[in-house]
Design a protein around this motif. Structure first.
Motif, PDB file in Angstrom:
ATOM      1  N   TYR A  69      17.476  32.956 -15.248  1.00 46.18           N
ATOM      2  CA  TYR A  69      16.935  31.629 -14.964  1.00 46.18           C
ATOM      3  C   TYR A  69      15.510  31.586 -15.484  1.00 46.18           C
ATOM      4  N   MET A  88       9.214  21.765 -20.739  1.00 36.71           N
ATOM      5  CA  MET A  88      10.675  21.846 -20.778  1.00 36.71           C
ATOM      6  C   MET A  88      11.196  22.109 -19.372  1.00 36.71           C
ATOM      7  N   MET A  91      15.894  26.479 -17.243  1.00 41.83           N
ATOM      8  CA  MET A  91      17.024  26.808 -18.115  1.00 41.83           C
ATOM      9  C   MET A  91      17.851  27.949 -17.533  1.00 41.83           C
ATOM     10  N   PHE A  93      19.660  30.903 -19.484  1.00 40.35           N
ATOM     11  CA  PHE A  93      19.691  31.494 -20.824  1.00 40.35           C
ATOM     12  C   PHE A  93      20.563  32.734 -20.754  1.00 40.35           C
ATOM     13  N   VAL A 102      22.478  28.419 -23.925  1.00 38.98           N
ATOM     14  CA  VAL A 102      21.403  27.893 -23.082  1.00 38.98           C
ATOM     15  C   VAL A 102      21.802  26.521 -22.537  1.00 38.98           C
ATOM     16  N   PHE A 103      21.477  26.290 -21.275  1.00 39.10           N
ATOM     17  CA  PHE A 103      21.641  24.999 -20.633  1.00 39.10           C
ATOM     18  C   PHE A 103      20.390  24.715 -19.815  1.00 39.10           C
ATOM     19  N   ALA A 104      20.157  23.445 -19.548  1.00 38.11           N
ATOM     20  CA  ALA A 104      19.071  23.052 -18.656  1.00 38.11           C
ATOM     21  C   ALA A 104      19.607  22.928 -17.231  1.00 38.11           C
ATOM     22  N   LEU A 119      20.354  21.226 -22.850  1.00 41.04           N
ATOM     23  CA  LEU A 119      18.940  21.466 -23.089  1.00 41.04           C
ATOM     24  C   LEU A 119      18.442  20.405 -24.065  1.00 41.04           C
ATOM     25  N   GLY A 128      26.598  24.655 -25.583  1.00 45.28           N
ATOM     26  CA  GLY A 128      25.446  25.459 -25.208  1.00 45.28           C
ATOM     27  C   GLY A 128      25.127  26.601 -26.143  1.00 45.28           C
TER      28      GLY A 128
END
Length: 204
Positions: A69, A88, A91, A93, A102-104, A119, A128
């Motif tokens: 995270y 930003m 995330m 990762f 990767v995602f937000a 993201l 992703g």
């Protein structure tokens, strides 16, 4: 005569230990599944020291898979030779071998059902997966995951690839959002576009 190797065969109701000797002869012993489980439980297992904010880790076939995270913060990414000072969101990762995802997220995931968001960055596929380009990403592992993150966010050259539908206000061009947020301190969570995925899908 010395043992060359052993073969363990496990059935629902029993287990057989087969000793193969150097001359090729074999000796078979039945063993109790309970005794086998008790012996295996004595084998020490440890991940070693895990990086800060590790969400999950596993090793399959000698390859590490690790997810961290990343709290919200400012980054200095580059796109078309322009370096931004960009807030930003948080995330997730994830890396395995030289593949990174990767995602937000709106907050640090606490359950497998935590929702994921795209993201707000180009060069990331809808699933992703990060397009690595020519950047020298390392093999993912406990010692390299943060190096890969920094290379992605501040050592890569972003362009317009996969820059659509990554945010709410600028669905056709995520870099327009970057220009709008350049120099600001916080990322607006309402800009995040749902990825229609949950953390558990990455864990599996």
């Amino acid at each position: 005569m010395k043992i060359d190797h052993v073969i363990l065969t496990i059935y629902p109701e029993a287990a057989l230990l087969e000793k193969v000797l150097e001359d090729g002869s074999r000796v078979i012993h039945p063993i109790s599944p309970a005794d086998l489980a008790a012996r295996l439980n004595r084998i020490p297992l440890s991940t070693g020291l895990l990086p800060h904010n590790t969400l999950f880790w596993r090793q399959v076939g000698g390859q590490e898979l690790i997810a961290i995270y990343v709290p919200p913060r400012q980054w200095r990414p580059i796109a078309y030779d322009r370096r931004y000072r960009l807030p930003m969101p948080g995330m997730v990762f994830l890396g395995q071998e030289r593949q990174y995802t990767v995602f937000a997220v709106k907050q640090k995931p606490k359950t497998p059902e935590s929702p994921l968001y795209h993201l707000p960055a180009p060069n990331v596929n809808g699933n992703g997966r990060i397009c690595l380009g020519q950047a020298p990403f390392p093999v993912a592992g406990r010692e390299t995951i943060y190096d890969a993150l920094k290379l992605f966010m501040e050592g890569s050259q972003f362009n317009h690839d996969n820059s659509r539908n990554r945010c709410v206000s600028f669905p056709d061009n995520t870099l327009a959002l970057w220009a709008h947020l350049d120099g600001q301190k916080r990322f607006p969570p309402d800009e995040l576009a749902p990825a229609r995925k949950q953390l558990k899908q990455l864990m599996s």
